[in-house]
Scaffold this active site. Structure first.
Site, PDB file in Angstrom:
ATOM      1  N   THR A   1     -22.716  -6.233   2.345  1.00 43.19           N
ATOM      2  CA  THR A   1     -22.273  -5.185   3.263  1.00 43.19           C
ATOM      3  C   THR A   1     -22.657  -3.823   2.692  1.00 43.19           C
ATOM      4  O   THR A   1     -22.391  -3.530   1.541  1.00 43.19           O
ATOM      5  CB  THR A   1     -20.757  -5.264   3.494  1.00 43.19           C
TER       6      THR A   1
ATOM      7  N   ASP B   1       0.842  -1.205   0.000  1.00 43.34           N
ATOM      8  CA  ASP B   1       0.000   0.000   0.000  1.00 43.34           C
ATOM      9  C   ASP B   1       0.873   1.250   0.000  1.00 43.34           C
ATOM     10  O   ASP B   1       1.725   1.418   0.885  1.00 43.34           O
ATOM     11  CB  ASP B   1      -0.906   0.025   1.230  1.00 43.34           C
TER      12      ASP B   1
ATOM     13  N   SER C   1     -11.535  -1.238  12.636  1.00 43.80           N
ATOM     14  CA  SER C   1     -10.452  -1.026  11.666  1.00 43.80           C
ATOM     15  C   SER C   1     -10.455   0.393  11.105  1.00 43.80           C
ATOM     16  O   SER C   1      -9.394   0.921  10.767  1.00 43.80           O
ATOM     17  CB  SER C   1     -10.549  -2.046  10.519  1.00 43.80           C
TER      18      SER C   1
ATOM     19  N   GLY D   1     -13.691  -3.568   4.506  1.00 42.22           N
ATOM     20  CA  GLY D   1     -14.281  -4.794   3.972  1.00 42.22           C
ATOM     21  C   GLY D   1     -13.393  -6.003   4.219  1.00 42.22           C
ATOM     22  O   GLY D   1     -13.886  -7.114   4.491  1.00 42.22           O
ATOM     23  N   ASP D   2     -12.085  -5.808   4.148  1.00 44.53           N
ATOM     24  CA  ASP D   2     -11.156  -6.908   4.408  1.00 44.53           C
ATOM     25  C   ASP D   2     -11.202  -7.307   5.879  1.00 44.53           C
ATOM     26  O   ASP D   2     -11.148  -8.501   6.218  1.00 44.53           O
ATOM     27  CB  ASP D   2      -9.736  -6.504   4.021  1.00 44.53           C
TER      28      ASP D   2
ATOM     29  N   GLU E   1      -8.977 -10.413  -6.428  1.00 47.84           N
ATOM     30  CA  GLU E   1      -7.868  -9.507  -6.713  1.00 47.84           C
ATOM     31  C   GLU E   1      -6.654 -10.277  -7.241  1.00 47.84           C
ATOM     32  O   GLU E   1      -5.521  -9.820  -7.169  1.00 47.84           O
ATOM     33  CB  GLU E   1      -7.491  -8.722  -5.451  1.00 47.84           C
TER      34      GLU E   1
END
Length: 307
Positions: free
Chosen positions: A220, A13, A283, A252-253, A140
């Site tokens: 979600t 990231d 998170s 979401g992860d 992904e």
């Protein structure tokens, strides 16, 4: 202790704060800049491990310094890296992330090596699939890896959690081998052709996904919570926890890694979703993706203060 196999992406990231998300052709001064471990697969693996699961990661990285850091990070989190392979020609994947003053984000992912995961790479982990409680994956990576993972897990009678993000087209045959599918509202809309934005539309989309063969659906919807549908009734909402968001990247992860953990630990569907909502909420109170995943003691303290 839950035993989870995660097949998916690892990317580095590269994140910067920005006053607002740039429009086409616009340059925006931002900062500060942060670099850290990420990728949907990697983030979900860390989320599960920090909640106490025994996690094995299947991914591919480059023969570069980012790949070295990937393996180091997984080992520091207690995640088995024995099925992390190195690609001789592709670089480790990267994600370019902008987070604005409202904590919304825009992400561009260059999958690199993790986009080259093959059927053979997945099947090397068959022995660990056989002892796993849950198999967790996303979109992904290469579709070859996705199909190989679902087919292997299905052949062994394993529960499969598919987080269909980022969206790619998937066949009804593949969906019929999935136990739980966990799209957000955008992904649910793309999967079904129904614009999902509330309970009624989420119900319609869920029924379509079950007709396609999925066993259970969890859509979600951010601050609204999750719509849960297992075909036994008309579905229901499991409410989200309200917190002050700092960075929504990776929420979401966090949810998916937690959901897989709690299902494997024997919680009911609604209980697992509710607890995963709490992990997702925690998170977003921290900056980053994998580094922002909460630990089990943080979760229990958070839940106890909300009861």
């Amino acid at each position: 202790m839950a035993n989870i196999i995660v097949v998916g992406s690892y990317v580095v990231d590269l994140m910067s704060r920005t006053p607002h998300i740039p429009t086409a052709g616009e340059t925006v001064l931002g900062g500060p800049f942060r670099m850290g471990p990420g990728g949907k697969g990697g983030n979900q693996a860390v989320a599960a491990a920090r909640l106490g699961s025994e996690v094995t990661m299947v991914t591919k990285v480059g023969e570069d310094i980012f790949g070295d850091e990937a393996i180091k990070n997984f080992e520091q989190e207690g995640i088995s890296s024995k099925y992390i392979t190195r690609h001789p020609d592709e670089v480790t994947g990267t994600a370019l992330i902008a987070v604005d003053d409202h904590s919304e984000n825009m992400i561009v992912v260059a999958p690199g090596a993790c986009g080259k995961i093959t059927k053979a790479d997945v099947e090397k982990a068959k022995a660990d699939f056989e002892t796993a409680d849950i198999v967790l994956l996303q979109l992904e990576t290469s579709m070859e890896a996705v199909e190989a993972t679902v087919n292997l897990a299905h052949s062994l009678g394993k529960q499969v959690v598919l987080n269909p993000a980022p969206y790619q087209e998937v066949t009804n045959d593949l969906l019929s081998k999935v136990t739980y599918v966990t799209p957000n509202e955008t992904e649910a809309s793309l999967l079904t052709g129904i614009e999902v934005n509330d309970e009624a539309s989420a119900r319609k989309a869920s029924k379509i996904l079950v007709e396609k063969g999925v066993n259970k659906v969890i859509i979600t919807l951010g601050k609204q919570g999750c719509f849960v549908y297992d075909g036994s009734d008309d579905g229901r909402f499991v409410q989200a926890y309200q917190v002050k968001a700092v960075d929504t990247t990776g929420a979401g992860d966090a949810f998916n890694g937690a959901f897989a953990t709690f299902i494997a630990d024997g919680f009911s569907l609604d209980e697992a979703v509710g607890r995963a909502n709490a992990v997702g909420a925690l998170s977003v109170t921290k900056v980053g993706t994998a580094p922002a995943m909460p630990y089990k003691n943080e979760l229990e303290t958070f839940i106890s203060t909300r009861e």
